[in-house]
Design a protein around this motif. Sequence first.
Motif, PDB file in Angstrom:
ATOM      1  N   ILE A 207       0.842  -1.209   0.000  1.00 32.86           N
ATOM      2  CA  ILE A 207       0.000   0.000   0.000  1.00 32.86           C
ATOM      3  C   ILE A 207       0.871   1.251   0.000  1.00 32.86           C
ATOM      4  O   ILE A 207       0.612   2.215  -0.741  1.00 32.86           O
ATOM      5  N   MET A 208       1.926   1.260   0.839  1.00 35.10           N
ATOM      6  CA  MET A 208       2.815   2.415   0.872  1.00 35.10           C
ATOM      7  C   MET A 208       3.587   2.555  -0.443  1.00 35.10           C
ATOM      8  O   MET A 208       3.888   3.676  -0.878  1.00 35.10           O
ATOM      9  N   ILE A 209       3.902   1.433  -1.100  1.00 40.05           N
ATOM     10  CA  ILE A 209       4.547   1.500  -2.422  1.00 40.05           C
ATOM     11  C   ILE A 209       3.618   2.171  -3.426  1.00 40.05           C
ATOM     12  O   ILE A 209       4.036   3.003  -4.236  1.00 40.05           O
ATOM     13  N   ALA A 210       2.332   1.809  -3.380  1.00 38.12           N
ATOM     14  CA  ALA A 210       1.369   2.403  -4.307  1.00 38.12           C
ATOM     15  C   ALA A 210       1.157   3.879  -4.034  1.00 38.12           C
ATOM     16  O   ALA A 210       0.879   4.660  -4.956  1.00 38.12           O
ATOM     17  N   ILE A 211       1.296   4.314  -2.772  1.00 34.47           N
ATOM     18  CA  ILE A 211       1.060   5.725  -2.436  1.00 34.47           C
ATOM     19  C   ILE A 211       2.270   6.574  -2.796  1.00 34.47           C
ATOM     20  O   ILE A 211       2.150   7.607  -3.470  1.00 34.47           O
ATOM     21  N   ALA A 223       5.378   1.825   6.790  1.00 40.21           N
ATOM     22  CA  ALA A 223       4.073   1.243   7.113  1.00 40.21           C
ATOM     23  C   ALA A 223       4.055   0.677   8.527  1.00 40.21           C
ATOM     24  O   ALA A 223       3.072   0.843   9.267  1.00 40.21           O
ATOM     25  N   PHE A 224       5.144   0.044   8.935  1.00 43.82           N
ATOM     26  CA  PHE A 224       5.196  -0.547  10.275  1.00 43.82           C
ATOM     27  C   PHE A 224       5.110   0.531  11.351  1.00 43.82           C
ATOM     28  O   PHE A 224       4.323   0.414  12.302  1.00 43.82           O
ATOM     29  N   PHE A 225       5.892   1.586  11.227  1.00 45.29           N
ATOM     30  CA  PHE A 225       5.862   2.639  12.246  1.00 45.29           C
ATOM     31  C   PHE A 225       4.550   3.420  12.216  1.00 45.29           C
ATOM     32  O   PHE A 225       4.068   3.865  13.268  1.00 45.29           O
ATOM     33  N   LEU A 226       3.960   3.582  11.042  1.00 50.79           N
ATOM     34  CA  LEU A 226       2.660   4.245  10.967  1.00 50.79           C
ATOM     35  C   LEU A 226       1.591   3.420  11.675  1.00 50.79           C
ATOM     36  O   LEU A 226       0.726   3.970  12.382  1.00 50.79           O
TER      37      LEU A 226
END
Length: 476
Positions: A207-211, A223-226
């Motif tokens: 998801i973070m790659i797509a954003i 993504a993990f820290f978010l």
Amino acid sequence: MSALFYPLLTFALLAVVIAYWAITAVFLSTSNEQIYKVFNNSDCPFSRDTCDPKTFNISNVSAQCPDAECLFAFYGGETLYHRYLILFQFYNVFLFFWCANFVTALGQVTLSGAFASYYWAFKKPDDIPAFPIFTSFGRALRYHTGSLAFGSLILSLVQVIRVFLEYLDHKLKGAQNKFAKFLLSCMKCCFWCLEKCIKFLNRNAYIMIAIYGKNFCTSARDAFFLLMRNIIRVAVLDKVTDFLLFLGKLLIVGIVGIFSFFFFSGRIKAIEEAAPSLNYYWVPILTVVVGSYLIAHGFFSVYAMCVDTLFLCFCEDLERNDGSSERPYFMNPELHEILSKSMKVEEECDGVEQADAEKQVDEVKLEEEMPLQQQDGEIQLKQQAALKEENEEKWPLESKMEDEKPEEEKKEEQQVSQAEETEKKEEKEVKEAAEKQEVKTEEESVAAGEAQEEKTGEEEEKAQSKDDNPPSAPQE
């Protein structure tokens, strides 16, 4: 709405992967040959050697060993290829997992990119691209193929290790070593948990790659820290979403299962002639139920991916923006209203909690101060009682001592007292006129007490010098 049709592409790609794996596995399994060995009852130098039944009768083996026979032994081979055939099977399984995970990752990045383009459009639906699914699919293939392959590789390695552990467990079933079984069970449980964690992290990393379009490692870390900063929201959202999606799948499977039961059992009169006559109609019913669950799972995964993508975008929006005119939120009005209501409730709860905490702190302080005040009061009462006893003992002594003093000493004491009084009056006049009368009276009483103590001290010294036997103090 075109996102609902994307699982068809995923099914097609997975079908190709499964077909390739199945064909390769069958080819490897059937690549063995028939092996014939020499079997005899008497001594023979060619015993258990490989032979060919077509040329065995005309060979030297039958001449030297008349009772020898060329019989079938097993399927396989004695070449290097046949010896390491099991390794090729594991490699084929590894490729299957890798390709299947890559297809799944491609679908997740495509869907998350489409949903993220919807969320980060400031004016909805004007700023949304015309074909979000196709543009996201092309972007994933062009820029993120390496990240998808790397994430799929990590997951595939863990899955292959799990398959290897299952293979060992199958081979060691006849063993009676309980410690080996316990160790295998622990390792299988640990790798199962590891696979679940990696799937969860990979999903959010995609998801973070797509954003943002960053690489896999950076996206996984962000993504993990978010998620850790919003761990409570993540837990609640995952449980609620999983439960609702499970209810949807259960509803679809139940409807299809009931309809298939009435159809195959011939209880619907309208289609009774079209229904086939079956002796065991539970087999097709179970097949239809399992197939409907897989199809429902594939289509409901689109909704699950949408929920996860919008949630990460929502958390990122809250951290990047504050709702002001300079940094407005990108969320839609409905989500903003829900957020504002939840923030008001949180503020009210925080205010009530702070008030309760302050009350508790005040109560604790009062409880701590009360025993101290009681102790101070008791100490003051004891001091006052002791001073009264001392004064009662001193007054009769002073009265008797004054009677015994000579007149000259009395005159001197009167003169000293008059001089002290004049000095005190001068000091009082020098003081400011703004001082209160209560302060003056307190100072006078203190000065008088000091003078009396000095007098009593001098009188006691003189009395001891004159009379060796002073009068006894009255008893209480």
